[in-house]
Each structure stands twice: as C-alpha cells, then as structure tokens.
Design a protein around this motif. Structure first.
Motif, PDB file in Angstrom:
ATOM      1  N   TYR A 139     -21.180  24.324 -16.646  1.00  0.00           N
ATOM      2  CA  TYR A 139     -19.956  23.237 -16.611  1.00  0.00           C
ATOM      3  C   TYR A 139     -18.993  24.059 -17.357  1.00  0.00           C
ATOM      4  N   GLN A 140     -19.309  24.566 -18.622  1.00  0.00           N
ATOM      5  CA  GLN A 140     -18.299  25.164 -19.565  1.00  0.00           C
ATOM      6  C   GLN A 140     -17.880  26.341 -18.972  1.00  0.00           C
ATOM      7  N   LEU A 141     -18.620  27.248 -18.409  1.00  0.00           N
ATOM      8  CA  LEU A 141     -18.222  28.584 -17.824  1.00  0.00           C
ATOM      9  C   LEU A 141     -17.305  28.359 -16.602  1.00  0.00           C
ATOM     10  N   ALA A 142     -17.711  27.197 -15.903  1.00  0.00           N
ATOM     11  CA  ALA A 142     -16.697  26.921 -14.606  1.00  0.00           C
ATOM     12  C   ALA A 142     -15.419  26.575 -15.061  1.00  0.00           C
ATOM     13  N   GLN A 143     -15.331  25.876 -16.442  1.00  0.00           N
ATOM     14  CA  GLN A 143     -13.919  25.548 -16.679  1.00  0.00           C
ATOM     15  C   GLN A 143     -13.181  26.478 -17.013  1.00  0.00           C
ATOM     16  N   GLN A 144     -13.697  27.589 -17.853  1.00  0.00           N
ATOM     17  CA  GLN A 144     -13.260  28.756 -18.265  1.00  0.00           C
ATOM     18  C   GLN A 144     -12.898  29.853 -17.364  1.00  0.00           C
ATOM     19  N   SER A 145     -13.516  29.928 -16.282  1.00  0.00           N
ATOM     20  CA  SER A 145     -13.504  30.996 -15.238  1.00  0.00           C
ATOM     21  C   SER A 145     -12.904  30.585 -13.838  1.00  0.00           C
ATOM     22  N   ASP A 146     -11.859  31.420 -13.498  1.00  0.00           N
ATOM     23  CA  ASP A 146     -11.270  30.900 -12.043  1.00  0.00           C
ATOM     24  C   ASP A 146     -12.543  31.585 -10.893  1.00  0.00           C
ATOM     25  N   ASP A 147     -13.311  32.222 -11.228  1.00  0.00           N
ATOM     26  CA  ASP A 147     -14.325  33.142 -10.592  1.00  0.00           C
ATOM     27  C   ASP A 147     -15.391  32.471 -10.192  1.00  0.00           C
TER      28      ASP A 147
END
Length: 443
Positions: A316-324
């Motif tokens: 969840y956190q990675l998806a919030q931080q990364s557009d890819d």
C-alpha cells in the motif's frame, strides 16, 4: 451452549488429551485445518479461537515433554532447517518495517504441527492413521461442500456462489482438496485390498468434486497437475506411457459424466479465462502488481524483508509513493492485496536469506522423500513406498501452484514435511534391520 463456554471446553479438552498423549491430539490439528470455528460461531472472531487453541496445545505439549523427559527430536537435518527458518522469521519481524506480531503468531501456530507430528508419529500404523484421517476429513469437507452448494452457502464472486465448506476462503479449501489427491491416488495404486480401493476411489471422486465446486482456478490447475503427475510418477518404464494414456482417457470421461452440469460449465469457463489474454489481464492485474511490489520490497530490504504480515501494508505504501505501481486494494482497509505468489511472499517478507532458507528446506524435504521411497522399494514395503512417492508428488505440486498462490503458513504443507521425516526415519530403521539380518545370515 454459549459459544465462549464451548470454546473454553474445547481448548481444555484438547489440551488435556495433548498432555496425556500428543498423538491423540494430532487428529484435532487436522480437524482444525479444515474447520474454522468462526464459520459457525462468528461472535468468536474477537477471541481468535484457532490461535488460542493452537497455543493452548503447544503449552500442553511442552508439559508432556517435560513430564516424560522426551526431549530428543528426530535426527534429521530438516528439523534443524525448520528451526533456523522459524528463527529467521522472528528476526525479520523484529526488524521489518510493517511486520505484525499477530501474523507472526499465526505463522508459528501453523508451523507448530510440524514438531508434534515429527515427535509423536513413530510407527507405520501411526503414519497410516494420520494419512487416512487427512483423506477422510477431506472427503467429509467435500460432502459438506456439496450441501453448501445445494443450500447456496458460500462467498459471491462475479455473480456466482463459490463454496468454502468449513473454511472461509474457497481458494484455500480447493487447494487443500487438490493437494490430497496425490496421496489418495498413491494409496489407490498401491497393493491395498479391493474393498479398500473402492473406499479410496470414493474419496478421490469427492475430492475432485470438491475442487470443482470452489471454482478456484489455482485449485483446478493443481488438481489436473496431480491427476496426471501421480500415475506417471508412480509407474516405471513403459508403464509410465500406459498410465499417462489411461489418465488422458479417464479425465474427459469424468468431465462429461460429471452430474452437476451447471457447475461443470461455470468451472470450465473460469478455468478457460486463465488462458485468455484479455480476461487474464483483467483478472490477474492484482497478481502482477503484487509480484512487482514484492520485487520492490526485496530490492529495498534485501536481507530482512518487511517481516511476516507486512506485505499488504508495504505494498500500500509503495503504491502511494510510486507512479509505476498500481494499487489493487484488498477488502481489509489500507493495505494492498496479499502476494498471491509463494516466492514473492517469502522474498518480500523474509528477504533473500529467507528465500534461500525456504528453498533449502524444500530441497531437503524432497531428498528425504526420494531416499525413503527407494529404501521402501528395496524392502518391498508397499504402503510406505506409495506414501513416500505420493508425498514427493505433493511437494512438487505445492511448489508449482505456489506461482499463483501464497502458502507460507499452509498447515497441510508443514504436516506433510513432518511425515516425510517420519517416513525417512522408518526407512532407515527398516534398512538397519535388513542389513543386520543379512550380516547374521552371512556369518
């Protein structure tokens, strides 16, 4: 009876049996793998009954060991590897950024039967009892699944009701039944009496039917893999080809003879979407994104990962931080989907070291099954030879379907790994007796 009182009495009863003789408690662990109490007593959800029962039995088993002085584990490297792997999960949970101790404790609860089965299953008779309890319980769960199908009980998915039987997840239920197929088929192909083979055939049909009514793609693929792999790996030489051809002929016969026509076609259509590009892209978007998330976790935390239970939150956190990375959310609030891939799950949560330990554990389990199989073949011990070969096929099937399903804490897997060690120990004991007998005769 009040559900809390029922839970308390159940915990006390199983704990008492464990203190007296842990072997008699093993069927309850198998029973507990198939039946989730909150399915029938939802008000117990806050008490986490399965975790409570698991640790109550662990405490009772420790008392039994202390009272009897039986501290000696099976002399097998695999036991040591399992201990090292468990220790590593604790280290990763302490260091991991999003690890949850509740998930860590649930993992330990699921691994715990490994130690009970390794310590308490000592004879051929006990091995056979455990295996039959597994198969019969699978058959009963499939029968109850048929009742659920008729009563329209299950979880709704894309307009259809998917049967979960005693469990809460149709994929977990279907995978359990599919992985029992090689064990059932292995015994069916062994030298059991005709009447016993009829019973085994009935259980096999129930297991197959149970898998179909879950509409689980992963479970159906696992079922087909086991149906073809078991007879081919059981026989040798030219018989392999004959076994493959016979299986190839029987599968479509069973397919067209399947009595639940509507169920059959729904299962067929769901299975076919696995191989259709557009549908697969839509359905498996979560699997693709969670796999990418797992890879990113390993790159960012190569040694310790994010800890047991931290995958969804980290995703969840990675998806919030990364557009890819696209977030495919689960139904459990601010977290992404689970890994849906055993190797991504282990790598993301336990790092590269955890992946290495896990693969080493699998390799040693597989080697133990092969060596036990060869020894039992030499001694012409038909039943244990069939079981050794079946458990070897179980390991292969489990690792193959790990590509599309997570299963780090799969209780059935840890039970089977324990049985592999027991079979290897029995094979060694039998081999020692044969060599001793041959030495005496030579003298």
């Amino acid at each position: 009876m009040n559900s809390v009182v029922f839970l308390s009495l159940g915990v006390m009863f199983v704990s008492l049996i464990t203190v007296i003789n842990p072997f008699y408690a093993l069927p309850f662990f198998i029973f507990g793998h198939f039946i989730e109490p909150i399915q029938f007593f939802p008000e117990l959800r806050t008490y986490n009954p399965s975790l409570l029962l698991g640790y109550a039995v662990l405490g009772a088993w420790i008392l039994h060991v202390v009272f009897t002085g039986n501290f000696i584990a099976a002399k097998n490297k695999l036991v040591g590897l399992v201990l090292v792997f468990i220790a590593w999960t604790f280290i990763c949970s302490i260091i991991g950024s999003n690890a949850t101790w509740n998930d860590q404790m649930m993992f330990i609860r699921n691994v715990m039967p490994f130690f009970l089965f390794v310590y308490m299953v000592k004879t051929k008779r006990q091995v056979v009892i455990v295996v039959w309890v597994l198969m019969v319980m699978g058959g009963i769960a499939a029968l109850y699944g048929l009742y659920c199908l008729k009563a329209n009980i299950g979880v709704r998915d894309e307009g259809i009701v998917r049967v979960t039987s005693f469990m809460s997840n149709p994929n977990a239920f279907g995978k359990t039944l599919a992985l029992l197929i090689p064990i059932t088929m292995g015994l069916l192909l062994s030298n059991y009496m005709y009447k016993t083979k009829i019973i085994l055939s009935g259980i096999l049909i129930l297991l197959i039917t149970g898998v179909v009514i879950t509409y689980s793609r992963t479970s159906m693929i696992a079922m087909l893999l086991c149906l073809f792999l078991t007879p081919v790996m059981y026989f040798k030489g030219k018989n392999k080809i004959i076994a493959f051809m016979v299986t190839l002929a029987l599968v479509p016969v069973f397919y067209y003879a399947f009595p639940l026509e509507r169920v059959k076609w729904r299962a067929h259509n769901r299975l076919m979407t696995t191989f259709q590009a557009e549908s697969a892209a839509e359905v498996d978007l979560g699997r693709v994104e969670s796999a990418r998330a797992g890879w990113m976790m390993m790159l960012q935390n190569p040694i310790f990962g994010v800890g047991i239970g931290g995958f969804g939150h980290e995703y969840y956190q990675l998806a919030q931080q990364s557009d890819d990375l696209e977030l495919v959310e689960s139904r459990y609030g601010e977290r992404g989907l689970s890994a849906h891939n055993l190797y991504v799950q282990v790598g993301g949560q336990l790092g590269v070291v955890g992946v290495g330990l896990y693969f080493l554990l699998i390799v040693y389990a597989y080697r133990n099954a092969i060596k036990a199989e060869k020894m039992f073949e030499k001694s012409e011990e038909g039943t244990l030879y069939a079981l050794s070969r079946s458990l070897k096929i179980f390991i292969i099937a489990f690792m193959v379907i790990g590509v599309t399903s997570s299963g780090l804490g799969n209780k059935l897997f840890w039970i089977v790994i324990a049985l592999v060690i027991v079979l290897r120990r029995l094979a060694n004991d039998q081999n020692t007796k044969i060599n001793h007998y041959e030495t005496i005769n030579a003298v």
